[in-house]
Design a protein around this motif. Structure first.
Motif, PDB file in Angstrom:
ATOM      1  N   VAL A  17      66.033  39.987  53.875  1.00 30.37           N
ATOM      2  CA  VAL A  17      66.069  39.143  52.270  1.00 30.37           C
ATOM      3  C   VAL A  17      65.906  37.968  52.265  1.00 30.37           C
ATOM      4  O   VAL A  17      64.944  37.824  50.911  1.00 30.37           O
ATOM      5  CB  VAL A  17      68.067  38.740  52.467  1.00 30.37           C
ATOM      6  N   ARG A  53      73.876  46.335  53.076  1.00 37.71           N
ATOM      7  CA  ARG A  53      72.612  45.762  52.465  1.00 37.71           C
ATOM      8  C   ARG A  53      72.957  44.674  52.199  1.00 37.71           C
ATOM      9  O   ARG A  53      74.221  44.271  52.051  1.00 37.71           O
ATOM     10  CB  ARG A  53      72.059  46.480  51.000  1.00 37.71           C
ATOM     11  N   TYR A  54      71.708  44.127  52.855  1.00 33.49           N
ATOM     12  CA  TYR A  54      71.871  42.331  52.354  1.00 33.49           C
ATOM     13  C   TYR A  54      71.475  41.844  51.053  1.00 33.49           C
ATOM     14  O   TYR A  54      70.949  42.545  50.285  1.00 33.49           O
ATOM     15  CB  TYR A  54      71.521  41.749  53.453  1.00 33.49           C
ATOM     16  N   GLN A  55      72.555  40.875  49.792  1.00 32.36           N
ATOM     17  CA  GLN A  55      71.988  40.745  48.660  1.00 32.36           C
ATOM     18  C   GLN A  55      71.734  39.204  49.166  1.00 32.36           C
ATOM     19  O   GLN A  55      73.343  38.006  49.493  1.00 32.36           O
ATOM     20  CB  GLN A  55      72.747  40.748  47.850  1.00 32.36           C
ATOM     21  N   ARG A  56      71.640  38.667  48.369  1.00 33.73           N
ATOM     22  CA  ARG A  56      71.192  36.928  47.579  1.00 33.73           C
ATOM     23  C   ARG A  56      71.279  36.660  46.548  1.00 33.73           C
ATOM     24  O   ARG A  56      69.518  37.240  46.016  1.00 33.73           O
ATOM     25  CB  ARG A  56      70.326  36.016  48.926  1.00 33.73           C
ATOM     26  N   LYS A  57      71.366  35.391  46.268  1.00 35.33           N
ATOM     27  CA  LYS A  57      70.881  34.648  44.500  1.00 35.33           C
ATOM     28  C   LYS A  57      70.158  33.506  44.773  1.00 35.33           C
ATOM     29  O   LYS A  57      70.656  32.955  45.525  1.00 35.33           O
ATOM     30  CB  LYS A  57      72.496  35.053  43.819  1.00 35.33           C
ATOM     31  N   LYS A  67      76.876  40.408  52.954  1.00 37.85           N
ATOM     32  CA  LYS A  67      75.909  41.689  53.282  1.00 37.85           C
ATOM     33  C   LYS A  67      77.151  42.668  51.832  1.00 37.85           C
ATOM     34  O   LYS A  67      78.771  43.126  51.725  1.00 37.85           O
ATOM     35  CB  LYS A  67      76.614  42.572  54.909  1.00 37.85           C
ATOM     36  N   ARG A  68      76.872  43.651  51.757  1.00 41.55           N
ATOM     37  CA  ARG A  68      77.742  44.394  50.916  1.00 41.55           C
ATOM     38  C   ARG A  68      77.909  45.618  51.431  1.00 41.55           C
ATOM     39  O   ARG A  68      78.546  46.233  52.349  1.00 41.55           O
ATOM     40  CB  ARG A  68      76.546  45.023  49.442  1.00 41.55           C
ATOM     41  N   HIS A  75      68.653  38.494  41.846  1.00 41.60           N
ATOM     42  CA  HIS A  75      68.577  38.573  42.825  1.00 41.60           C
ATOM     43  C   HIS A  75      68.623  39.664  43.756  1.00 41.60           C
ATOM     44  O   HIS A  75      67.361  40.139  43.814  1.00 41.60           O
ATOM     45  CB  HIS A  75      70.250  39.731  42.661  1.00 41.60           C
ATOM     46  N   VAL A  76      68.139  39.290  45.242  1.00 44.55           N
ATOM     47  CA  VAL A  76      67.417  40.307  46.028  1.00 44.55           C
ATOM     48  C   VAL A  76      68.195  40.362  47.313  1.00 44.55           C
ATOM     49  O   VAL A  76      69.571  39.886  47.836  1.00 44.55           O
ATOM     50  CB  VAL A  76      66.406  38.831  47.099  1.00 44.55           C
ATOM     51  N   TYR A  77      67.703  41.581  47.733  1.00 41.75           N
ATOM     52  CA  TYR A  77      68.145  42.692  48.470  1.00 41.75           C
ATOM     53  C   TYR A  77      67.576  43.127  49.003  1.00 41.75           C
ATOM     54  O   TYR A  77      66.408  43.392  49.392  1.00 41.75           O
ATOM     55  CB  TYR A  77      69.188  44.346  47.517  1.00 41.75           C
ATOM     56  N   MET A  91      74.347  34.329  51.324  1.00 36.97           N
ATOM     57  CA  MET A  91      73.759  35.907  51.646  1.00 36.97           C
ATOM     58  C   MET A  91      75.171  36.330  51.965  1.00 36.97           C
ATOM     59  O   MET A  91      76.319  35.840  52.663  1.00 36.97           O
ATOM     60  CB  MET A  91      72.757  35.735  53.352  1.00 36.97           C
TER      61      MET A  91
END
Length: 59
Positions: free
Chosen positions: A31, A8-12, A3-4, A22-24, A1
Motif C-alpha cells: 500500500v 486487504r489493507y487500505q490507505r487514503k 486492515k479491511r 484510496h489505495v489497496y 492505514m
C-alpha cells in the motif's frame, strides 16, 4: 492505514490539489509503495482524475 475485513489493507491519501485517492494492497508495504507511485505520478503531471480502467490491463 487500516486492515479491511477481506484481509486487504487500505490507505487514503490526499494529493496537493485536494483530490483524495484510496489505495489497496495485500500488505502495508504494498500500500505504501502504491501510494508513493501515485504521489510521484501527480508530481510529474500525469492526469489522475480519470479512474483506472482495469479492462485495459487484460491481454
Amino acid at each position: 492505514m487500516k486492515k479491511r475485513a477481506d484481509g486487504r489493507y487500505q490507505r487514503k491519501i490526499t494529493l496537493p490539489d485536494g483530490t483524495q485517492k484510496h489505495v489497496y494492497g495485500t500488505s502495508p508495504a504494498e500500500v505504501n509503495r502504491k501510494a508513493k507511485e501515485i504521489e510521484r505520478a501527480f508530481e510529474t503531471g500525469i492526469d489522475l482524475s480519470r479512474p483506472h480502467d482495469r479492462r485495459t490491463d487484460k491481454k
